[in-house]
Design a protein around this motif. Structure first.
Motif, short mmCIF file in Angstrom:
data_model
loop_
_atom_site.label_atom_id
_atom_site.label_comp_id
_atom_site.label_asym_id
_atom_site.label_seq_id
_atom_site.Cartn_x
_atom_site.Cartn_y
_atom_site.Cartn_z
N LYS A 188 -26.89 -72.94 -13.50
CA LYS A 188 -26.09 -74.16 -13.51
C LYS A 188 -26.94 -75.36 -13.10
CE LYS A 188 -22.23 -72.09 -14.55
NZ LYS A 188 -21.52 -72.36 -15.83
N GLY A 189 -26.47 -76.55 -13.44
CA GLY A 189 -27.19 -77.75 -13.08
C GLY A 189 -26.98 -78.11 -11.61
N PHE A 190 -28.08 -78.45 -10.95
CA PHE A 190 -28.02 -78.88 -9.55
C PHE A 190 -28.98 -80.04 -9.40
CE2 PHE A 190 -29.20 -79.06 -5.14
CZ PHE A 190 -28.07 -78.68 -4.44
N ASP A 191 -28.45 -81.22 -9.12
CA ASP A 191 -29.28 -82.42 -8.98
C ASP A 191 -29.19 -82.96 -7.57
OD1 ASP A 191 -30.38 -83.26 -11.74
OD2 ASP A 191 -28.30 -82.76 -12.17
N ASN A 192 -30.35 -83.21 -6.99
CA ASN A 192 -30.45 -83.70 -5.62
C ASN A 192 -31.11 -85.07 -5.65
OD1 ASN A 192 -30.38 -83.60 -2.77
ND2 ASN A 192 -32.48 -82.85 -2.69
N PHE A 193 -30.36 -86.11 -5.28
CA PHE A 193 -30.85 -87.48 -5.35
C PHE A 193 -31.15 -88.02 -3.95
CE2 PHE A 193 -28.17 -86.77 -9.06
CZ PHE A 193 -28.99 -87.20 -10.09
#
Length: 394
Positions: A188-193
């Protein structure tokens, strides 16, 4: 022509965009929605042919939902508009302490567990109907329980797997305590900004006289876990870096964690320099204030604190005292989570505003464009620094 609109002009949304702001995120959701509405109107003015794209222009992208409670405190989610075929973004603030509900006649404060349960209820209401489900959880639920060191639960990994199994495609968070937790959901997509640009912007606005020079400024990591943030910040500003090592007593557990015995400093002298301490969160604030005191004891001129999340679980009294003693100059946190109204009256506090950044992230993901378009703030920071140096040299 805006560079942003140039790359959006070549892309088509995955599906019509919709937002749901769970209880406690209403104000932030409204700000994001307002920016998206105006931004897309500007896009269509530059590229009139895009006006025919279904769902690109809306008076509002928000879907209202209701989370009624039974007398026992049990709940359910009910959408007030259709979510069929949409690219849905759900915002949740698991740390908001102001939301209450009635159970057995008593008002009960919603805990992070309750907020997370509400998120799952809304997902259950739209699964099988929405084209894609995306969750924006700025403070990652249970992120401090990210690894197993004894006979204990792995709550963060388990919660991510729950969301993935319910049909969530992408999870977006900010400054995750340990981004390696993404390994729990490899498909799954996991984005950490990170709010690096917003920190610098707020820092310069709150103190225009700040001299960003390696002879006058040093970036400080309060512990080894915050080093990647501090290294990036120091490199792009061209200043030195220092680090504190937290020596803990692992034989004792107090309030769910091992108490800190001492902060050991690693780095060059900070005497006569301004220090910017950068971290992911301020919980009670005790550790951060101790770092500020240690820096002042070492001769630091002023101490600025930048933390993505300001929880202030023990209130503001300690921060007030340290400000009056000259131990801290300014504390900057984002508006990604609930901010107590009293906080805005504090002379030592400033906000890093995030709604525009969040709106750009949502718009970019809805167009199925690489998030590197918005994640990489190096260009924006360099542009801000050029403007800063021009004003200093004028």
């Amino acid at each position: 022509m805006s560079k942003k609109y140039e790359y959006l002009s070549r892309a088509v949304p995955v599906a019509p965009l919709k937002l749901i702001g769970l209880p406690g995120t209403e104000k932030l959701t409204e700000k994001i929605n307002s920016y998206l509405v105006n931004s897309r109107k500007k896009l269509v003015r530059e590229y009139p042919e895009k006006e025919t794209i279904r769902g690109l222009l809306e008076d509002s992208f928000i879907i209202d939902c209701d989370l009624p409670r039974f007398g026992t405190g049990e709940s359910k989610a009910r959408l007030l508009q259709s979510a069929r075929g949409v690219d849905l973004f759900i915002l949740v603030d698991v740390c908001n302490p102001t939301i209450t509900y009635k159970a057995f006649g008593e008002q009960t404060m919603m805990s992070p567990d309750d907020h997370f349960q509400n998120l799952k209820r809304v997902i259950a209401a739209v699964t099988g109907k929405a084209h894609r489900i995306n969750v924006i959880m700025p403070f990652l639920y249970e992120s401090r329980q990210h690894r197993r060191t004894a006979r204990e639960s792995l709550d963060c990994a388990f919660s991510l797997q729950e969301l993935a199994n319910m049909g969530v495609t992408n999870i977006m968070t900010f400054d995750a305590h340990d981004p390696h937790v993404m390994n729990a959901i490899p498909l799954k997509g996991f984005d950490n900004f990170f709010p690096n640009y917003q920190f610098l912007q707020a820092l310069l606005e709150s103190d225009p006289d700040l001299n960003i020079d390696k002879n006058d400024l040093v970036v400080i990591s309060p512990d080894e876990g915050a080093m990647p943030r501090a290294i990036y910040f120091a490199n792009i500003l061209g200043v030195d870096i220092g680090m504190f090592y937290k020596r803990r007593d692992y034989s004792v557990v107090v309030n769910g964690k091992n108490p800190i015995v001492a902060h050991e400093f690693i780095g060059d002298s900070v005497e006569g320099k301004d220090c910017v301490v950068i971290d992911d969160m301020i919980s009670s604030g005790g550790s951060m204030l101790d770092v500020a005191k240690q820096l002042k004891d070492r001769g630091a001129r002023r101490v600025f604190v930048c933390a993505t999340f300001g929880l202030f679980t023990d209130g503001f009294d300690s921060f007030d005292q340290y400000y009056e003693m000259g131990m801290i100059e300014k504390v900057i946190t984002t508006d990604l989570i609930y901010q107590q109204p009293e906080l805005f009256e504090k002379p030592w506090y400033a906000t890093a505003k995030m709604e525009k950044y969040l709106a750009n992230i949502i718009d970019t993901m809805n167009h199925d464009i690489s998030t590197e378009k918005v994640r990489d703030n190096t260009h924006k920071i360099n542009k801000l620094m050029k403007k800063y140096h021009r004003s200093r040299n004028a």
